[in-house]
Design an enzyme around this catalytic site. Structure first.
Site, PDB file in Angstrom:
ATOM      1  CG  ASP A  34      -7.204   3.498  -1.310  1.00  0.00           C
ATOM      2  OD1 ASP A  34      -7.823   2.428  -1.243  1.00  0.00           O
ATOM      3  OD2 ASP A  34      -7.169   4.308  -0.362  1.00  0.00           O
ATOM      4  CE  LYS A  44      -4.362   1.104   0.054  1.00  0.00           C
ATOM      5  NZ  LYS A  44      -5.551   0.429  -0.473  1.00  0.00           N
TER       6      LYS A  44
HETATM    7  P1  NDP Z   1     -12.924   7.761  -3.414  1.00  0.00           P
HETATM    8  O1  NDP Z   1     -11.863   8.759  -3.184  1.00  0.00           O
HETATM    9  O2  NDP Z   1     -13.439   7.523  -4.799  1.00  0.00           O
HETATM   10  O3  NDP Z   1     -14.210   8.092  -2.496  1.00  0.00           O
HETATM   11  C1  NDP Z   1     -14.128   8.203  -1.115  1.00  0.00           C
HETATM   12  C2  NDP Z   1     -15.487   8.660  -0.606  1.00  0.00           C
HETATM   13  O4  NDP Z   1     -15.465   8.659   0.822  1.00  0.00           O
HETATM   14  C3  NDP Z   1     -15.822  10.081  -1.034  1.00  0.00           C
HETATM   15  O5  NDP Z   1     -17.214  10.162  -1.193  1.00  0.00           O
HETATM   16  C4  NDP Z   1     -15.366  10.895   0.181  1.00  0.00           C
HETATM   17  O6  NDP Z   1     -16.010  12.137   0.314  1.00  0.00           O
HETATM   18  C5  NDP Z   1     -15.784   9.968   1.295  1.00  0.00           C
HETATM   19  N1  NDP Z   1     -15.044  10.265   2.513  1.00  0.00           N
HETATM   20  C6  NDP Z   1     -13.698  10.353   2.655  1.00  0.00           C
HETATM   21  N2  NDP Z   1     -13.395  10.665   3.934  1.00  0.00           N
HETATM   22  C7  NDP Z   1     -14.564  10.767   4.586  1.00  0.00           C
HETATM   23  C8  NDP Z   1     -14.918  11.052   5.923  1.00  0.00           C
HETATM   24  N3  NDP Z   1     -13.983  11.298   6.836  1.00  0.00           N
HETATM   25  N4  NDP Z   1     -16.244  11.061   6.249  1.00  0.00           N
HETATM   26  C9  NDP Z   1     -17.181  10.802   5.319  1.00  0.00           C
HETATM   27  N5  NDP Z   1     -16.912  10.513   4.037  1.00  0.00           N
HETATM   28  C10 NDP Z   1     -15.620  10.511   3.681  1.00  0.00           C
HETATM   29  O7  NDP Z   1     -12.376   6.406  -2.768  1.00  0.00           O
HETATM   30  P2  NDP Z   1     -12.838   4.928  -3.040  1.00  0.00           P
HETATM   31  O8  NDP Z   1     -14.306   4.879  -3.266  1.00  0.00           O
HETATM   32  O9  NDP Z   1     -11.940   4.324  -4.033  1.00  0.00           O
HETATM   33  O10 NDP Z   1     -12.475   4.237  -1.641  1.00  0.00           O
HETATM   34  C11 NDP Z   1     -13.379   4.235  -0.538  1.00  0.00           C
HETATM   35  C12 NDP Z   1     -12.933   3.199   0.474  1.00  0.00           C
HETATM   36  O11 NDP Z   1     -12.874   1.896  -0.148  1.00  0.00           O
HETATM   37  C13 NDP Z   1     -11.536   3.401   1.079  1.00  0.00           C
HETATM   38  O12 NDP Z   1     -11.535   2.889   2.391  1.00  0.00           O
HETATM   39  C14 NDP Z   1     -10.661   2.512   0.202  1.00  0.00           C
HETATM   40  O13 NDP Z   1      -9.467   2.131   0.855  1.00  0.00           O
HETATM   41  C15 NDP Z   1     -11.589   1.328   0.027  1.00  0.00           C
HETATM   42  N6  NDP Z   1     -11.296   0.470  -1.104  1.00  0.00           N
HETATM   43  C16 NDP Z   1     -11.242   0.978  -2.382  1.00  0.00           C
HETATM   44  C17 NDP Z   1     -11.008   0.138  -3.436  1.00  0.00           C
HETATM   45  C18 NDP Z   1     -11.076   0.616  -4.840  1.00  0.00           C
HETATM   46  O14 NDP Z   1     -11.064  -0.244  -5.740  1.00  0.00           O
HETATM   47  N7  NDP Z   1     -11.183   1.914  -5.103  1.00  0.00           N
HETATM   48  C19 NDP Z   1     -10.683  -1.282  -3.235  1.00  0.00           C
HETATM   49  C20 NDP Z   1     -10.862  -1.739  -1.871  1.00  0.00           C
HETATM   50  C21 NDP Z   1     -11.123  -0.866  -0.864  1.00  0.00           C
HETATM   51  P3  NDP Z   1     -15.289  13.485  -0.223  1.00  0.00           P
HETATM   52  O15 NDP Z   1     -15.498  13.464  -1.697  1.00  0.00           O
HETATM   53  O16 NDP Z   1     -15.992  14.565   0.489  1.00  0.00           O
HETATM   54  O17 NDP Z   1     -13.845  13.366   0.176  1.00  0.00           O
END
Ligand code: NDP
Length: 447
Positions: A168, A128
């Site tokens: 990520d 990571k």
């Molecule tokens: P993105 O950056 O596309 O989206 C993240 C989302 O979470 C956004 O809507 C963001 O809002 C929100 N967010 C971030 N911080 C907070 C917070 N403190 N409180 C509330 N909402 C929050 O990321 P991903 O969708 O790719 O990833 C989301 C999760 O999934 C992470 O934990 C990641 O590690 C995990 N993951 C992702 C994978 C992937 O294929 N992408 C694979 C496996 C796990 P805002 O826009 O306001 O920041």
């Protein structure tokens, strides 16, 4: 040969060796609670100190990233790559760009990745990385300059058979493209060194959708195991990024009603349920235009709940898909009070340990992210396979493979987590993920 391991002794040693790393401690403790009894019952792992070795990353790389902003100011960030374990394949795991990135967060994610990647059945190790760089509010040119500078440092540590990063939080198709372009320029190699690439240069169909779709498939498998299905259920989804959007899409296709999404500004509530048309607007505004939910709620005809999380809304199923520790004990109490029956994690470690205990006390089915969100890295591994073969599979083939992998992961959790007709998915995922990596480490001898 050695005395039994205890969770207390093991954790106190780990905390002493890794001070000020609370997220890493939390992730290890969750695994230690499941696997230490198993290790004590299987002395080959205890005598070889496999868990002690597995909790020490193979290598931690930290580097300076210098770039110039649009006003000509020199900006400095810190970049990292934690190469956690390559016993069963090249290091594989995402890059996160967020001001919340630090070594503790990356070690927790890299450690989790070890088990997740093992569960996928595919030959991928765990890593990571990322940076404390905040992409929010930056221009495209600034993002490009940062990504190029980041890769100028990282490229010497990665490679198609060494370490294959992906996206990520804060790292999507745009960032992967800038970094891939820079790698190609620096090395003169067109190789499968990053996944999540655009289709034009080696990306895989379904990769964008895979984590969210996979999470919905895992929930479906979990409900089927217990005589139910997503169809007809009211569902809460948090986040509105890559994982949340495609999790919501698949829930709707499986007949569920999505009532919420969220971002770091608050939650959004769809009284009559989200529709595919509304989701297409959200995809465009959130992914392409990087707008806030608060800015588009009126257009969506939905209620914006400023500063609130979705967990207070009455529903049957919950899918936390935003970030770590976003669902705490009080949120779990709200879910239980509203008779929620199952939680499946799209994000990594979104539920606090207290919340997870509360789920167990209330008989709420709970799928840990290392099992339920493994679909993304699984399709990343399939992207590597396609790149090696220099061909591309169709969406249908890939979605069938994804469904097969998620059902396989579910089966492994049941095999190792079923007791008295009930399935403990945390136990199942941790033990199944552990055995494969531990056996490979044993086979390599003392190393
Ligand atoms: P993105 O950056 O596309 O989206 C993240 C989302 O979470 C956004 O809507 C963001 O809002 C929100 N967010 C971030 N911080 C907070 C917070 N403190 N409180 C509330 N909402 C929050 O990321 P991903 O969708 O790719 O990833 C989301 C999760 O999934 C992470 O934990 C990641 O590690 C995990 N993951 C992702 C994978 C992937 O294929 N992408 C694979 C496996 C796990 P805002 O826009 O306001 O920041």
């Amino acid at each position: 040969m050695y005395d039994d391991l205890t969770i207390e002794n093991f954790m106190s040693g780990l905390v002493k060796r890794n001070p000020n790393e609370p997220e890493f401690h939390q992730a290890v403790k969750e695994v230690a609670e499941s696997v230490i009894p198993f290790i004590n019952a299987n002395p080959k792992y205890k005598d070889a100190h496999i868990l002690e070795r597995m909790t020490e990353p193979d290598k931690v790389i930290s580097f300076r990233v210098v770039w110039e902003d649009d006003e000509g100011n020199v900006r400095i960030n810190r970049g990292y790559r934690v190469q956690f374990n390559n016993s069963i394949g090249p290091y594989k795991g995402g890059l996160r760009f967020s001001p919340t990135v630090n070594l503790s967060v990356l070690k927790f994610l890299g450690f989790e990745q070890t088990f997740k990647n093992s569960l996928t059945t595919l030959p991928i190790g765990a890593g990571k990385g990322g940076s404390d760089f905040n992409p929010k509010g930056k221009s495209d040119s600034e993002i490009m300059r940062f990504c190029q500078s980041f890769m100028t440092q990282l490229y010497q540590h990665i490679g198609a058979n060494t370490d294959v990063p992906a996206g990520d939080i804060g790292v999507g198709a745009r960032e992967i493209s800038y970094m891939f372009g820079q790698y190609k320029r620096l090395t003169h190699q067109f190789e499968s060194v990053l996944t999540g690439k655009a289709l034009e240069f080696g990306g895989s169909l379904i990769r964008t959708e895979a984590t969210g779709y996979g999470n919905a498939y895992f929930m479906e498998a979990m409900l089927k195991q217990h005589g139910g299905s997503i169809s007809g259920k009211k569902c809460l989804v948090s986040g509105s990024g890559n994982v949340a959007i495609f999790c919501a899409e698949k829930i709707m296709r499986l007949g569920g009603t999505v009532l919420t999404l969220s971002d770091s500004g608050g939650g959004i509530y769809f009284e009559n349920g989200l529709t595919q048309d509304l989701l297409e607007i959200i995809k465009d505004r959130k992914i392409n235009k990087r707008q806030r939910l608060s800015e588009i709620a009126v257009e969506l005809g939905a209620q914006f709940l400023e500063g609130q999380k979705p967990w207070g809304v009455a529903a049957d199923l919950a899918f936390p898909c935003a970030t770590q520790n976003e669902l705490d004990e009080a949120d779990a109490k709200s879910l239980a009070a509203n008779n929620c029956i199952a939680v499946s994690e799209g994000a990594n470690m979104p539920c606090t340990p207290e919340a997870v205990h509360l789920f167990a006390e209330n008989n709420i089915l709970y799928a840990p992210g290392k099992a339920s969100n493994a679909g993304g890295v699984a399709v990343s591994a399939l992207e590597m396979s396609q790149n090696s073969m220099r061909l591309a599979w169709s969406s249908e083939e890939l979605e069938n493979k994804l469904l097969g992998i998620m059902n396989d992961i579910h089966g492994q959790c049941v095999k190792h987590g079923e007791r008295d007709g009930k399935v403990d998915y945390v136990q199942g995922a941790n033990i199944a993920g552990f055995i494969k990596v531990a056996d490979a480490m044993l086979a390599y001898g003392i190393a």
